[in-house]
Structures are given as structure tokens and as C-alpha cells.
Scaffold this motif. Sequence first.
Motif, PDB file in Angstrom:
ATOM      1  N   LYS A  11       0.836  -1.207   0.000  1.00 15.46           N
ATOM      2  CA  LYS A  11       0.000   0.000   0.000  1.00 15.46           C
ATOM      3  C   LYS A  11       0.867   1.252   0.000  1.00 15.46           C
ATOM      4  CE  LYS A  11      -3.528   2.575   2.407  1.00 15.46           C
ATOM      5  NZ  LYS A  11      -4.248   2.802   3.627  1.00 15.46           N
ATOM      6  N   MET A  59      -2.236  -3.925  -7.142  1.00 17.32           N
ATOM      7  CA  MET A  59      -3.293  -3.865  -6.133  1.00 17.32           C
ATOM      8  C   MET A  59      -3.697  -5.228  -5.588  1.00 17.32           C
ATOM      9  SD  MET A  59      -5.613  -0.673  -7.375  1.00 17.32           S
ATOM     10  CE  MET A  59      -6.862  -1.073  -6.186  1.00 17.32           C
ATOM     11  N   GLY A  60      -3.346  -6.303  -6.268  1.00 19.02           N
ATOM     12  CA  GLY A  60      -3.671  -7.633  -5.778  1.00 19.02           C
ATOM     13  C   GLY A  60      -3.003  -7.962  -4.460  1.00 19.02           C
ATOM     14  N   LEU A  62      -2.852  -5.986  -1.955  1.00 17.47           N
ATOM     15  CA  LEU A  62      -3.478  -5.207  -0.882  1.00 17.47           C
ATOM     16  C   LEU A  62      -4.584  -5.981  -0.184  1.00 17.47           C
ATOM     17  CD1 LEU A  62      -3.891  -1.778  -2.718  1.00 17.47           C
ATOM     18  CD2 LEU A  62      -2.020  -2.504  -1.236  1.00 17.47           C
ATOM     19  N   SER A  63      -4.860  -5.564   1.039  1.00 17.64           N
ATOM     20  CA  SER A  63      -6.004  -6.121   1.756  1.00 17.64           C
ATOM     21  C   SER A  63      -7.278  -5.594   1.086  1.00 17.64           C
ATOM     22  CB  SER A  63      -5.974  -5.692   3.223  1.00 17.64           C
ATOM     23  OG  SER A  63      -6.252  -4.299   3.330  1.00 17.64           O
ATOM     24  N   PRO A  64      -8.406  -6.272   1.273  1.00 16.22           N
ATOM     25  CA  PRO A  64      -9.652  -5.803   0.638  1.00 16.22           C
ATOM     26  C   PRO A  64     -10.003  -4.353   0.980  1.00 16.22           C
ATOM     27  CG  PRO A  64      -9.934  -8.036   1.422  1.00 16.22           C
ATOM     28  CD  PRO A  64      -8.589  -7.571   1.928  1.00 16.22           C
ATOM     29  N   ASP A  66      -7.907  -1.921   1.898  1.00 17.93           N
ATOM     30  CA  ASP A  66      -6.938  -1.045   1.232  1.00 17.93           C
ATOM     31  C   ASP A  66      -7.185  -1.008  -0.269  1.00 17.93           C
ATOM     32  OD1 ASP A  66      -5.714  -0.382   3.608  1.00 17.93           O
ATOM     33  OD2 ASP A  66      -4.083  -1.846   3.387  1.00 17.93           O
ATOM     34  N   ARG A  67      -7.570  -2.146  -0.841  1.00 14.43           N
ATOM     35  CA  ARG A  67      -7.841  -2.209  -2.272  1.00 14.43           C
ATOM     36  C   ARG A  67      -8.964  -1.245  -2.635  1.00 14.43           C
ATOM     37  NH1 ARG A  67      -8.867  -7.854  -3.199  1.00 14.43           N
ATOM     38  NH2 ARG A  67      -6.719  -8.064  -2.536  1.00 14.43           N
ATOM     39  N   LYS A  68      -9.959  -1.176  -1.771  1.00 13.93           N
ATOM     40  CA  LYS A  68     -11.083  -0.271  -2.035  1.00 13.93           C
ATOM     41  C   LYS A  68     -10.639   1.185  -1.979  1.00 13.93           C
ATOM     42  CE  LYS A  68     -15.653   1.082  -0.547  1.00 13.93           C
ATOM     43  NZ  LYS A  68     -16.654   1.073   0.475  1.00 13.93           N
ATOM     44  N   GLY A  71      -8.146   1.911  -4.785  1.00 16.19           N
ATOM     45  CA  GLY A  71      -8.871   1.884  -6.056  1.00 16.19           C
ATOM     46  C   GLY A  71      -9.657   3.160  -6.296  1.00 16.19           C
TER      47      GLY A  71
END
Length: 95
Positions: A11, A59-60, A62-64, A66-68, A71
Motif C-alpha cells: 500500500k 493492487m492484488g 493489498l487487503s480488501p 486497502d484495495r477499495k 482503487g
Amino acid sequence: MTVPDKAQAAKEEIERALDGFRATFADAFAAAPTEQILRDENAKVQGKKGTLTAILKQMGALSPDDRKSVGERVNAIRTEVCLLYTSDAADERSS
């Protein structure tokens, strides 16, 4: 390094890349003397091997959550790029 540590490191790396990218793409677009060079600069940003595409590929890791959030930030920057590219393409270079 544990999985949460790797996700945090990923991240931070993505955030640094976005900060650096955001600081430079507008200058590259503004410096493009012709429409073709502007298109080339846009491809460097949004193309298959472009800067934003490379960031999205990371981004893969990242935690869900953090991905949000990352993104959303990437999408906001992509919108800025599109708006700037569209406005620059519509200016006198295209004449």
C-alpha cells in the motif's frame, strides 16, 4: 515479513507511486507540442503498459479494505487524466 506487513508495504509503495505520478502527468501533457505526442503521453499513462496500469496490477497484494480505498484514489486520478487529456486534445494542438 507477515502477510499484513507485506500488504501494508505494498500500500505504501502504491501510494508513493500515485503521488509521484500525480505530480508529473499534467506537466507531460502540457509540454506535448503536437496532438500525436499528447496521444503518446496518454498511452504512457493509460495504455496496456502504462503507469496507471502498472499500479493497478500491484493492487492484488493489498487487503480488501486497502484495495477499495486505493482503487478509489486511482479512479479519481484516472478521471483527472481523462479530463486533462480531453481538454488538451481539444485545444489549439488539434487545429
